[in-house]
Design a protein around this motif. Structure first.
Motif, PDB file in Angstrom:
ATOM      1  N   SER A  65     -52.823  26.315 -21.532  1.00  0.00           N
ATOM      2  CA  SER A  65     -54.007  26.540 -20.753  1.00  0.00           C
ATOM      3  C   SER A  65     -53.712  26.801 -19.597  1.00  0.00           C
ATOM      4  CB  SER A  65     -54.624  25.078 -20.900  1.00  0.00           C
ATOM      5  OG  SER A  65     -55.270  24.430 -22.288  1.00  0.00           O
ATOM      6  N   PHE A  66     -52.927  26.097 -18.803  1.00  0.00           N
ATOM      7  CA  PHE A  66     -51.505  26.672 -18.293  1.00  0.00           C
ATOM      8  C   PHE A  66     -51.528  27.660 -17.770  1.00  0.00           C
ATOM      9  CE2 PHE A  66     -47.653  26.616 -15.600  1.00  0.00           C
ATOM     10  CZ  PHE A  66     -47.363  26.281 -14.050  1.00  0.00           C
ATOM     11  N   ILE A  67     -50.417  27.884 -18.934  1.00  0.00           N
ATOM     12  CA  ILE A  67     -49.855  29.921 -18.611  1.00  0.00           C
ATOM     13  C   ILE A  67     -50.986  30.517 -18.854  1.00  0.00           C
ATOM     14  CG2 ILE A  67     -48.912  31.052 -19.994  1.00  0.00           C
ATOM     15  CD1 ILE A  67     -46.995  29.341 -18.710  1.00  0.00           C
ATOM     16  N   GLU A  68     -52.293  30.499 -19.473  1.00  0.00           N
ATOM     17  CA  GLU A  68     -53.642  31.180 -19.732  1.00  0.00           C
ATOM     18  C   GLU A  68     -54.085  31.132 -18.036  1.00  0.00           C
ATOM     19  OE1 GLU A  68     -56.102  29.905 -22.757  1.00  0.00           O
ATOM     20  OE2 GLU A  68     -55.159  30.310 -24.127  1.00  0.00           O
ATOM     21  N   TYR A  87     -45.562  41.676  -6.573  1.00  0.00           N
ATOM     22  CA  TYR A  87     -46.343  40.135  -6.534  1.00  0.00           C
ATOM     23  C   TYR A  87     -45.183  39.583  -6.461  1.00  0.00           C
ATOM     24  CZ  TYR A  87     -48.173  36.328  -9.426  1.00  0.00           C
ATOM     25  OH  TYR A  87     -48.960  35.372  -9.769  1.00  0.00           O
ATOM     26  N   LEU A  88     -44.562  39.055  -5.944  1.00  0.00           N
ATOM     27  CA  LEU A  88     -43.459  38.449  -6.317  1.00  0.00           C
ATOM     28  C   LEU A  88     -43.761  36.722  -6.319  1.00  0.00           C
ATOM     29  CD1 LEU A  88     -42.158  40.396  -3.546  1.00  0.00           C
ATOM     30  CD2 LEU A  88     -40.555  39.049  -4.609  1.00  0.00           C
ATOM     31  N   LEU A  89     -43.197  35.982  -7.554  1.00  0.00           N
ATOM     32  CA  LEU A  89     -43.930  35.317  -7.986  1.00  0.00           C
ATOM     33  C   LEU A  89     -42.793  33.745  -8.007  1.00  0.00           C
ATOM     34  CD1 LEU A  89     -46.899  33.339  -9.888  1.00  0.00           C
ATOM     35  CD2 LEU A  89     -45.425  34.257 -11.606  1.00  0.00           C
ATOM     36  N   TYR A 107     -39.940  31.416 -18.968  1.00  0.00           N
ATOM     37  CA  TYR A 107     -39.443  31.871 -20.513  1.00  0.00           C
ATOM     38  C   TYR A 107     -41.315  32.119 -20.960  1.00  0.00           C
ATOM     39  CZ  TYR A 107     -35.051  30.798 -20.386  1.00  0.00           C
ATOM     40  OH  TYR A 107     -33.291  30.425 -19.300  1.00  0.00           O
ATOM     41  N   LEU A 108     -42.000  31.411 -19.689  1.00  0.00           N
ATOM     42  CA  LEU A 108     -43.815  31.446 -20.720  1.00  0.00           C
ATOM     43  C   LEU A 108     -44.541  32.256 -20.674  1.00  0.00           C
ATOM     44  CD1 LEU A 108     -43.453  27.734 -20.733  1.00  0.00           C
ATOM     45  CD2 LEU A 108     -42.577  28.726 -22.535  1.00  0.00           C
ATOM     46  N   VAL A 109     -43.931  32.758 -19.530  1.00  0.00           N
ATOM     47  CA  VAL A 109     -45.359  34.047 -19.009  1.00  0.00           C
ATOM     48  C   VAL A 109     -44.948  35.086 -18.614  1.00  0.00           C
ATOM     49  CG1 VAL A 109     -44.860  33.239 -15.890  1.00  0.00           C
ATOM     50  CG2 VAL A 109     -47.358  33.295 -16.782  1.00  0.00           C
TER      51      VAL A 109
END
Length: 285
Positions: A65-68, A87-89, A107-109
């Motif tokens: 849910s967090f990644i979505e 876009y600097l994240l 790694y997840l996003v």
């Protein structure tokens, strides 16, 4: 001010504003959707979202849910970003139950965002958690996304590192190093904003996870141009706004917590007051 006036006409009255800043006490998801529906385009986004690790300003979500949620916000930002924008994240680590204790959010996003991932920057700092059963963490990641691989803003000369070991070294009679300094590389050693008795950073506010001015300054100078509109959807303590004020950029920020909005307003007003005093009494400075 014309650019900011246009944003005001779309978003309504801000919680706080000055000649280069608009801060809205609003969920960024709501705010960005309004901007998209109005056809607004911004130049760049510089931000650090919650890491889903239980800080005071967040509620822990299931990992998926967090990644979505983060991907949805990032993809809306893509939709409102100009073709040459960035876009600097900035993201850290979280625990993936049964898989890993400190899994980089990158790694997840990284591949769930519509932007093109141009480069990963490692932010290395000295102070941090002192661990006993694992290595003390001393870095976070900044994902440098761009919208167009062939046309993007990058001002290397504005962020060159003057600390060159052999500045006068020559090859075939020519200086080997740029006179402005060296490329700062993709590993940035910049101090974290610390807290605590006798160790608190001068720029420290009440926000528990504050962006360092030096870190944001490098991003603003390197990846945006004067008079650009820079979005920070998780404005937090207001560092992005402060840096934009100091470097001839415009900032638009969303912050869901009203107490943090007060922190930002007080911080920026203090800076403006100091600047006004300097102008009136230049001999004292």
């Amino acid at each position: 001010m014309e650019k900011l006036d246009k944003l005001k006409s779309i978003l309504g009255d801000p919680f706080y504003s000055n000649d280069s800043t608009l801060i809205y006490n609003m969920d960024c998801l709501e705010g960005i959707k309004i901007l998209k529906n109005a056809g607004v385009n911004i130049d760049a986004t510089i931000t650090s979202p919650p890491y889903n690790i239980g800080k005071e300003y967040e509620k822990i979500m299931p990992i998926n849910s967090f990644i979505e949620w983060l991907s949805e916000i990032s993809n809306l930002i893509f939709d409102i970003t100009k073709s040459n924008g960035s876009y600097l994240l900035n993201v850290g680590y979280l625990e993936v139950p049964g898989k890993g204790r400190a899994v980089p959010i990158t790694y997840l996003v990284w591949d769930k965002i519509k932007f093109y991932l141009h480069q990963e920057i490692i932010w290395n700092y000295g102070a941090g958690v002192a661990a006993k059963h694992y290595l003390s963490p001393r870095n976070e990641k900044i994902l440098w996304y761009i919208k167009n691989q062939d046309n993007y803003t990058f001002n290397l000369d504005s962020i060159r590192d003057p600390d060159v070991k052999y500045p006068n070294q020559k090859k075939n009679g020519k200086l080997r190093c740029n006179t402005l300094g060296k490329n700062p590389s993709d590993v940035w050693q910049i101090a974290k904003v610390t807290s605590g008795t006798n160790r608190s950073s001068e720029e420290r506010t009440k926000h528990p996870a504050q962006f360092p001015v030096d870190l944001i300054t490098r991003m603003v100078l390197g990846f945006t141009n004067p008079n650009d509109i820079i979005l920070d959807p998780f404005m937090g303590s207001g560092t992005t706004a402060e840096v934009c004020m100091s470097n001839n950029r415009l900032s638009l920020g969303f912050e869901i917590r009203e107490d943090y909005c007060h922190t930002i307003a007080n911080r920026l007003e203090t800076i403006l007051k100091t600047e006004r005093i300097k102008e009136l009494t230049p001999t004292l400075f």
